[in-house]
Design an enzyme around this catalytic site. Sequence first.
Site, mmCIF file in Angstrom:
data_model
loop_
_atom_site.group_PDB
_atom_site.id
_atom_site.type_symbol
_atom_site.label_atom_id
_atom_site.label_comp_id
_atom_site.label_asym_id
_atom_site.label_seq_id
_atom_site.Cartn_x
_atom_site.Cartn_y
_atom_site.Cartn_z
ATOM 1 C CE LYS A 51 -3.323 -1.278 3.532
ATOM 2 N NZ LYS A 51 -4.140 -0.678 4.606
ATOM 3 C CE LYS A 53 -2.091 4.330 4.870
ATOM 4 N NZ LYS A 53 -3.156 4.354 5.867
#
Length: 135
Positions: A51, A53
């Site tokens: 993602k 992240k």
Amino acid sequence: MNIIDSKIKTVLTYGTFDLLHYGHLEILRRASLLGDKLIVGVSTDKFNKTKGKTCVLPYKKRKELLESIDYVDKVIPEDSWDQKIIDIKDNDIDIFVIGDDWKGKFDILKEFCKVIYLVRTKGISSSKLKSILKD
Ligand code: C2G
């Protein structure tokens, strides 16, 4: 009261939940009020990489924090985008909930359960906390 009414209603939601804050608590509290049981899928560190992240807190700690919340009944790992339908079937989910920053993105799940987008809490986010921590 007939059998159908007595079925417990199970709610499912997902997130990274890094640096757990009151915005997370608010959506979990409201999700829990929609049913009798709340299951939370927490993104694993490996999945977060996909993602784009990176978290301050590792998966294990984010899971522990969520498990310590009264109205969270079960925490499961989120390893991929396409596990939701399996999770819905495996856990007999009645309602899928997520913040409205994902509005429309999970409508496909309407085939399997109710889908509800809840308004995000303004003024707080993990990235905001991260930037404060950096200063
Ligand atoms: N949230 C909120 N208010 C905020 C911040 C977050 O209501 N101020 C909600 C989000 O909308 C989401 C949940 O809290 O429903 C978790 O947010 P994140 O940790 O940012 O989750 P995200 O990285 O968006 O992961 O498969 C779905 C993903 O796992 C969602």
